[in-house]
Design a protein around this motif. Sequence first.
Motif, PDB file in Angstrom:
ATOM      1  N   GLY A  91      11.409   5.384   1.433  1.00 17.89           N
ATOM      2  CA  GLY A  91      11.812   5.434   0.041  1.00 17.89           C
ATOM      3  C   GLY A  91      10.764   6.048  -0.862  1.00 17.89           C
ATOM      4  O   GLY A  91      10.986   6.190  -2.064  1.00 17.89           O
ATOM      5  N   GLU A  92       9.621   6.428  -0.296  1.00 14.95           N
ATOM      6  CA  GLU A  92       8.550   7.062  -1.064  1.00 14.95           C
ATOM      7  C   GLU A  92       8.457   8.545  -0.711  1.00 14.95           C
ATOM      8  O   GLU A  92       8.995   8.997   0.295  1.00 14.95           O
ATOM      9  N   ASP A  93       7.747   9.294  -1.553  1.00 16.17           N
ATOM     10  CA  ASP A  93       7.393  10.657  -1.186  1.00 16.17           C
ATOM     11  C   ASP A  93       6.460  10.575   0.025  1.00 16.17           C
ATOM     12  O   ASP A  93       5.724   9.596   0.193  1.00 16.17           O
ATOM     13  N   GLY A  94       6.520  11.590   0.864  1.00 16.96           N
ATOM     14  CA  GLY A  94       5.646  11.564   2.031  1.00 16.96           C
ATOM     15  C   GLY A  94       5.957  12.688   2.986  1.00 16.96           C
ATOM     16  O   GLY A  94       6.856  13.505   2.759  1.00 16.96           O
ATOM     17  N   PHE A  95       5.216  12.690   4.080  1.00 15.01           N
ATOM     18  CA  PHE A  95       5.283  13.788   5.037  1.00 15.01           C
ATOM     19  C   PHE A  95       5.260  13.244   6.463  1.00 15.01           C
ATOM     20  O   PHE A  95       4.628  12.224   6.741  1.00 15.01           O
ATOM     21  N   ALA A 124       0.837  -1.206   0.000  1.00 13.01           N
ATOM     22  CA  ALA A 124       0.000   0.000   0.000  1.00 13.01           C
ATOM     23  C   ALA A 124       0.871   1.256   0.000  1.00 13.01           C
ATOM     24  O   ALA A 124       0.598   2.220  -0.723  1.00 13.01           O
ATOM     25  N   VAL A 125       1.943   1.254   0.801  1.00 12.64           N
ATOM     26  CA  VAL A 125       2.833   2.420   0.848  1.00 12.64           C
ATOM     27  C   VAL A 125       3.557   2.592  -0.491  1.00 12.64           C
ATOM     28  O   VAL A 125       3.744   3.713  -0.968  1.00 12.64           O
ATOM     29  N   ARG A 126       3.941   1.493  -1.119  1.00 17.45           N
ATOM     30  CA  ARG A 126       4.637   1.569  -2.409  1.00 17.45           C
ATOM     31  C   ARG A 126       3.718   2.059  -3.540  1.00 17.45           C
ATOM     32  O   ARG A 126       4.176   2.750  -4.458  1.00 17.45           O
ATOM     33  N   THR A 127       2.440   1.721  -3.482  1.00 12.37           N
ATOM     34  CA  THR A 127       1.553   1.990  -4.615  1.00 12.37           C
ATOM     35  C   THR A 127       0.476   3.023  -4.311  1.00 12.37           C
ATOM     36  O   THR A 127      -0.037   3.667  -5.234  1.00 12.37           O
ATOM     37  N   ARG A 128       0.143   3.199  -3.017  1.00 11.20           N
ATOM     38  CA  ARG A 128      -0.929   4.147  -2.674  1.00 11.20           C
ATOM     39  C   ARG A 128      -0.456   5.018  -1.509  1.00 11.20           C
ATOM     40  O   ARG A 128       0.214   6.014  -1.727  1.00 11.20           O
ATOM     41  N   ALA A 129      -0.760   4.632  -0.274  1.00  8.43           N
ATOM     42  CA  ALA A 129      -0.299   5.411   0.877  1.00  8.43           C
ATOM     43  C   ALA A 129      -0.517   4.631   2.162  1.00  8.43           C
ATOM     44  O   ALA A 129      -1.434   3.806   2.270  1.00  8.43           O
ATOM     45  N   GLY A 130       0.347   4.909   3.137  1.00 12.55           N
ATOM     46  CA  GLY A 130       0.225   4.318   4.466  1.00 12.55           C
ATOM     47  C   GLY A 130       0.329   5.391   5.529  1.00 12.55           C
ATOM     48  O   GLY A 130       0.963   6.441   5.329  1.00 12.55           O
ATOM     49  N   ALA A 187      14.800   0.445   0.447  1.00  8.23           N
ATOM     50  CA  ALA A 187      15.328   1.758   0.073  1.00  8.23           C
ATOM     51  C   ALA A 187      16.789   1.941   0.474  1.00  8.23           C
ATOM     52  O   ALA A 187      17.362   3.016   0.252  1.00  8.23           O
ATOM     53  N   GLY A 188      17.397   0.908   1.086  1.00  9.30           N
ATOM     54  CA  GLY A 188      18.801   0.964   1.461  1.00  9.30           C
ATOM     55  C   GLY A 188      19.097   1.938   2.579  1.00  9.30           C
ATOM     56  O   GLY A 188      20.219   2.444   2.684  1.00  9.30           O
ATOM     57  N   MET A 189      18.111   2.202   3.435  1.00  7.36           N
ATOM     58  CA  MET A 189      18.295   3.165   4.521  1.00  7.36           C
ATOM     59  C   MET A 189      18.803   2.454   5.771  1.00  7.36           C
ATOM     60  O   MET A 189      18.246   1.428   6.182  1.00  7.36           O
ATOM     61  N   PRO A 190      19.868   2.972   6.401  1.00  3.49           N
ATOM     62  CA  PRO A 190      20.441   2.298   7.567  1.00  3.49           C
ATOM     63  C   PRO A 190      19.547   2.394   8.795  1.00  3.49           C
ATOM     64  O   PRO A 190      18.790   3.358   8.962  1.00  3.49           O
ATOM     65  N   TYR A 206      15.555  -0.585  -4.187  1.00  2.68           N
ATOM     66  CA  TYR A 206      14.368   0.050  -4.799  1.00  2.68           C
ATOM     67  C   TYR A 206      14.523   1.555  -4.766  1.00  2.68           C
ATOM     68  O   TYR A 206      14.951   2.117  -3.758  1.00  2.68           O
ATOM     69  N   LYS A 207      14.218   2.204  -5.877  1.00  2.02           N
ATOM     70  CA  LYS A 207      14.227   3.665  -5.947  1.00  2.02           C
ATOM     71  C   LYS A 207      12.974   4.105  -6.664  1.00  2.02           C
ATOM     72  O   LYS A 207      12.706   3.653  -7.786  1.00  2.02           O
ATOM     73  N   ARG A 208      12.212   4.971  -6.045  1.00  2.00           N
ATOM     74  CA  ARG A 208      10.933   5.371  -6.635  1.00  2.00           C
ATOM     75  C   ARG A 208      11.155   6.193  -7.897  1.00  2.00           C
ATOM     76  O   ARG A 208      12.168   6.877  -8.063  1.00  2.00           O
TER      77      ARG A 208
END
Length: 371
Positions: A194-198, A42-48, A238-241, A367-369
């Motif tokens: 790794g997604e756009d968000g706030f 859902a987060v990858r394709t829509r929103a969470g 997203a490769g985030m530590p 993965y990179k958006r």
Amino acid sequence: MSTAPRLTALDALHRALGATMTDFAGWDMPLRYGSERDEHNAVRTRAGLFDLSHMGEITVTGPEAVKVLDYALVGNISTVGVGRARYTHICRADGGIVDDLIVYRLGEDEFMVVANASNAQVVLDAITERAAGFDAEVRDDRDAYALIAVQGPESPGILKSVTDADLDGLKYYAGLPGTVAGVPALIARTGYTGEDGFELFVAPEHAVRLWEALTEAGAGVGLVPAGLSCRDTLRLEAGMPLYGHELSTSLTPFDAGLGRVVKFEKEGDFVGRAALEAAAERAAANPPRKLVGLIAEGRRVPRAGFPVVSGGEVIGEVTSGAPSPTLGRPIAMAYVDAAHAAPGTSGVGVDIRGTHEAYEVVALPFYKRQK
């Protein structure tokens, strides 16, 4: 004596939604609400929608606030503009990473430092100690904020429907004060997926109202509540530590491949400067183990601490591993010897309970958006 975990302002709401709760860094937090794979997708394709109220907010104010942070942290905080944010580290005198942080410049002489939940007290104590002698105040604001994140490609539209803030003008790693669903908030374009968000910092008494308004606003585009479990697989893709996995006091930023966050060019001394200068020289002369991505050829999932092997020799160690819903295969991040770190290196495996499972070495992130 054991102490009961702390509860966020959204605790009753999580339970009403049927969340599986877990003790995380002393907080009772939602692990998942249903299927973690569904939440991830859902987060990858829509929103969470995430409750991140366990994170540690520390406010530094005063005429010498920026000098405190330039001394206490490895980044060049004086170059952060008002309304912008920066990723950085706080290190020990020996260069070891105490925590990774985001610093928001709220005003000329006002900063908010956001620490990981597990390290919030340690970071607070360290900054307080390092502020001695400066004309600045360090304040523990962990109880002053609830933190709600809306992440995913639909998140800008969802948030726009409940705020008149200029989201189009809000850049990545920037924040601005505004009103969301009638609630005063610091609106930051940051996240760990790794997604756009706030990420929305609000007073705890406003948290339920904000969560419910965002839930309603996102109902038509597939917004779902999301727990810490999918947050971990999202950041791994997203490769985030993650502190305690890819980052620790036994590693310097140069060991972790994050030497870029250390700003030797800034004026004056900072805690760890001498040790980090030496670490930078060592890394340049004799590259340490490098953080790489590993993608399984089979189905067995690697976990943190599993040995990475090649030719019967241990060449590294897995730091994080999980099934990747996006790739459809198990993935891992691992520190491996520099000789085996190039993408496509053959003959690399992970020792999973005595069996050497074949893995492909890849560059991070997995993965990179699409912009």
